[in-house]
Design an enzyme around this catalytic site. Structure first.
Site, PDB file in Angstrom:
ATOM      1  N   LYS A 118       0.825  -1.212   0.000  1.00 35.33           N
ATOM      2  CA  LYS A 118       0.000   0.000   0.000  1.00 35.33           C
ATOM      3  C   LYS A 118       0.857   1.259   0.000  1.00 35.33           C
ATOM      4  O   LYS A 118       1.814   1.368   0.769  1.00 35.33           O
ATOM      5  CB  LYS A 118      -0.896   0.040   1.226  1.00 35.33           C
ATOM      6  CG  LYS A 118      -1.811   1.270   1.189  1.00 35.33           C
ATOM      7  CD  LYS A 118      -2.698   1.349   2.380  1.00 35.33           C
ATOM      8  CE  LYS A 118      -1.927   1.829   3.594  1.00 35.33           C
ATOM      9  NZ  LYS A 118      -2.842   2.028   4.730  1.00 35.33           N
ATOM     10  N   ARG A 143     -10.336   0.110   6.795  1.00 36.18           N
ATOM     11  CA  ARG A 143      -9.632  -0.869   7.633  1.00 36.18           C
ATOM     12  C   ARG A 143      -9.181  -0.252   8.951  1.00 36.18           C
ATOM     13  O   ARG A 143      -9.041  -0.939   9.965  1.00 36.18           O
ATOM     14  CB  ARG A 143      -8.519  -1.564   6.858  1.00 36.18           C
ATOM     15  CG  ARG A 143      -7.336  -0.723   6.370  1.00 36.18           C
ATOM     16  CD  ARG A 143      -6.387  -0.399   7.474  1.00 36.18           C
ATOM     17  NE  ARG A 143      -5.036  -0.156   7.038  1.00 36.18           N
ATOM     18  CZ  ARG A 143      -4.194   0.640   7.695  1.00 36.18           C
ATOM     19  NH1 ARG A 143      -4.565   1.316   8.769  1.00 36.18           N
ATOM     20  NH2 ARG A 143      -2.958   0.774   7.262  1.00 36.18           N
ATOM     21  N   THR A 179     -12.384  12.819   8.446  1.00 41.57           N
ATOM     22  CA  THR A 179     -12.896  11.593   7.826  1.00 41.57           C
ATOM     23  C   THR A 179     -12.806  10.411   8.776  1.00 41.57           C
ATOM     24  O   THR A 179     -13.757   9.651   8.944  1.00 41.57           O
ATOM     25  CB  THR A 179     -12.087  11.279   6.548  1.00 41.57           C
ATOM     26  OG1 THR A 179     -12.108  12.439   5.722  1.00 41.57           O
ATOM     27  CG2 THR A 179     -12.683  10.116   5.791  1.00 41.57           C
ATOM     28  N   GLN A 180     -11.661  10.241   9.440  1.00 43.39           N
ATOM     29  CA  GLN A 180     -11.495   9.079  10.296  1.00 43.39           C
ATOM     30  C   GLN A 180     -12.396   9.162  11.531  1.00 43.39           C
ATOM     31  O   GLN A 180     -12.830   8.125  12.050  1.00 43.39           O
ATOM     32  CB  GLN A 180     -10.022   8.894  10.680  1.00 43.39           C
ATOM     33  CG  GLN A 180      -9.671   7.542  11.279  1.00 43.39           C
ATOM     34  CD  GLN A 180     -10.213   6.314  10.555  1.00 43.39           C
ATOM     35  OE1 GLN A 180     -10.695   5.375  11.173  1.00 43.39           O
ATOM     36  NE2 GLN A 180     -10.169   6.296   9.243  1.00 43.39           N
ATOM     37  N   GLY A 228      -4.716   8.577  16.204  1.00 44.23           N
ATOM     38  CA  GLY A 228      -4.097   9.657  15.438  1.00 44.23           C
ATOM     39  C   GLY A 228      -2.613   9.468  15.180  1.00 44.23           C
ATOM     40  O   GLY A 228      -2.121   9.722  14.088  1.00 44.23           O
ATOM     41  N   ASP A 248       0.642   8.020  14.103  1.00 43.27           N
ATOM     42  CA  ASP A 248       1.235   6.960  13.296  1.00 43.27           C
ATOM     43  C   ASP A 248       2.589   7.412  12.743  1.00 43.27           C
ATOM     44  O   ASP A 248       3.113   6.854  11.802  1.00 43.27           O
ATOM     45  CB  ASP A 248       0.303   6.555  12.155  1.00 43.27           C
ATOM     46  CG  ASP A 248      -0.019   7.719  11.244  1.00 43.27           C
ATOM     47  OD1 ASP A 248       0.373   8.863  11.561  1.00 43.27           O
ATOM     48  OD2 ASP A 248      -0.645   7.496  10.201  1.00 43.27           O
ATOM     49  N   LYS A 296       3.963  12.507  16.170  1.00 45.97           N
ATOM     50  CA  LYS A 296       2.548  12.720  16.489  1.00 45.97           C
ATOM     51  C   LYS A 296       2.209  12.124  17.854  1.00 45.97           C
ATOM     52  O   LYS A 296       2.727  11.068  18.217  1.00 45.97           O
ATOM     53  CB  LYS A 296       1.670  12.050  15.432  1.00 45.97           C
ATOM     54  CG  LYS A 296       1.580  12.780  14.100  1.00 45.97           C
ATOM     55  CD  LYS A 296       0.699  11.928  13.191  1.00 45.97           C
ATOM     56  CE  LYS A 296       0.249  12.557  11.915  1.00 45.97           C
ATOM     57  NZ  LYS A 296      -0.583  11.560  11.178  1.00 45.97           N
TER      58      LYS A 296
END
Lengths: 329, 329
Positions: free
Chosen positions: B70, B114, B141-142, B226, B228, B232
């Site tokens: 991906k 996912r 969006t998430q 959040g 990743d 962050k």
């Protein structure tokens, strides 16, 4: 958003191994040397139960509109099913938005071409201008691309080939003699190739060294392009001891995955920083070969900047010609 | 060789956030826990001059016919041009030949789905069954996918939301109230959300912690999705000190890129091995929440097994329906 999807046939119709590709790949090495390229370590996915591996390579180059993410596979039992062992594709990503611009379904073709181009660059800076005999070890696809690429920069008139597989050698000679326009002779050993040739390119997936230092005449240039994984190797460490100039595509990668990895372990590379990168030649900061007598060696592992360079060239030409499918997604 | 090329529209027509996806992603975590998955470290390509980053994630899962590679991008100035910040695509590679089987031009849709599914799995094993109030920090969006996913496993009747951007909150409420069928209230602070909610999901790109341990009531479950990337973070380290169960998707990755990375640096994770992976729950080797009073925390960074799981599901369904374009290359 439009994504251009190109098939291998379309890609072959707009990019082939020529001076434009060599120049584009050379510019990639120059960017790398100048610190304009970010090349993360290769992401490797081993598939041991199928005798395979998938590698992802990439390089972001400052100032370019896009960069390539390349997926390349080698599944070494495919031949049993009559399928090619190597495959792959490239995705071109916009450097401005991160959106995909193109999917190059090249089945590994562009990798073959850009790898050939790197070989030509190595020979251009490191082999003797008057080289007349080329030698190649291996008789696979890359042995073809390497000699086609070499012919673009050195006008050799004889080619000497050795492979473990005699039938492959015969097929190579039948196929490549007309393409290269030179006489091709089958040698009976690696030693014979090395002793007869001014330039030797090793193109095998060997996992043990087979090219010995004592066979090498003064003035010879050797490019080892087979090793691109930790467990692959073609040259005995003493080759590096005899070499007056040791070059490579990317030091950090070659010391991890290439011949240099084994050479360093054998203690024949006293100073990593004396190994020259191709970008030092292409950028003009180092001269390359200095005398007719020097022995020169170049270790190639394949760098993401080559993929970004050739993917950009393909995309530009395909866009000009409006080739492929424009997918709106 | 045929490659199936699917657009976002086609992908959306065959895969959406439902129990099938949650099950598929859960099986991915189970494979990970059982040692059937090989997940190399994320390959990250920073594009600092454009405030962007491209990540490549993958996971080879033994026994599956294929695996996904991906490419996901986040370019945080895109919104200034009216473009989404996130994009991406997945390539499905045959585990038998290494050949590409499909190109899923999903523009990041499958990643959203996912990621939502992983949140649902965390809540299924860690939140109280009787949870009535959900809380979400962030209104992007998430934040939408997380609450849709949560609703599939916990029948909450109230949702409390906080975001720095009031207009986004209003838009979220207008859009999601009919989708979720619950009353959504705008909170005036993170603290208010945490104090009122049984389950809190943090969905922001924050680079500094904002959720304080002392606000958390007994029995609360928190999923932090959040973080990743190394820089962050959303939770203050003391949150982990108060937690009775600390879970995550992949320890090695969370201790490098997630909340756990900062928690460990702060010294509040005395024993890394006590952090549970979701696959231990989905495989049945660990029970999840034990009492109504426990405080539970789950750190999600997103793992290649989720991508392989959802790409396989998409490919199977698209093949059954003969969706998309069959490219012969």
């Amino acid at each position: 958003m439009n994504i251009r999807v190109l098939t291998e046939t379309e890609i072959r119709s707009c990019v082939s191994l020529d001076h434009d590709v060599i120049r584009a790949v050379g510019n990639g090495f120059t960017d790398l040397h100048r610190g304009n390229a970010f090349v993360p370590p290769v992401l490797a996915i081993p598939v041991p139960d199928k005798h395979g591996e998938v590698d992802v390579k990439t390089a972001y180059v400052k100032g370019l509109d896009a960069f390539a993410v390349k997926i390349a596979s080698g599944f070494y039992d495919n031949y049993k099913k009559g399928l090619p062992n190597a495959c792959g594709m490239m995705i071109l990503i916009s450097s401005t938005t991160g959106f995909p611009l193109a999917v190059l379904v090249d089945n590994g073709y562009l990798t073959q071409v850009r790898t050939g181009a790197a070989g030509a660059i190595a020979a251009e800076y490191l082999s003797r201008k008057g080289s007349l005999t080329a030698g190649v070890i291996g008789a696979g696809t890359q042995a073809r691309y390497q000699m086609r690429a070499l012919k673009l920069v050195r006008d050799f008139s004889r080619l000497c080939i050795y492979s473990l597989y005699r039938e492959d050698v015969q097929r190579y000679i039948r196929e490549m003699q007309p393409v290269l326009g030179v006489e091709i002779a089958a040698a009976s050993s690696v030693q014979e190739v090395v002793e007869k040739s001014d330039i030797v390119v090793t193109c095998t997936p060997s996992k043990s060294p087979y090219l010995e230092a004592e066979w090498i005449r003064l003035g010879t240039h050797i490019t080892a392009m087979g090793s691109d994984m930790e467990d692959k190797r073609e040259l005995f460490p003493e080759v590096f001891k005899r070499a007056h100039i040791v070059a490579c595509d990317l030091r950090s990668q070659c010391f991890r995955l290439g011949e240099l990895h084994h050479a360093k372990a054998a203690g024949v590379i006293p100073d990593e920083n004396r190994v020259v990168e191709l970008g030092e030649f292409t950028s003009g900061s180092k001269p390359g070969r200095l005398t007719e007598e020097q022995i020169t060696v170049c270790d190639l592992t394949g760098v993401g900047v080559q993929d970004t360079a050739i993917a950009m060239l393909t995309y530009q030409r395909a866009t000009e010609k409006n080739l492929g499918l424009l997918l709106t997604s």
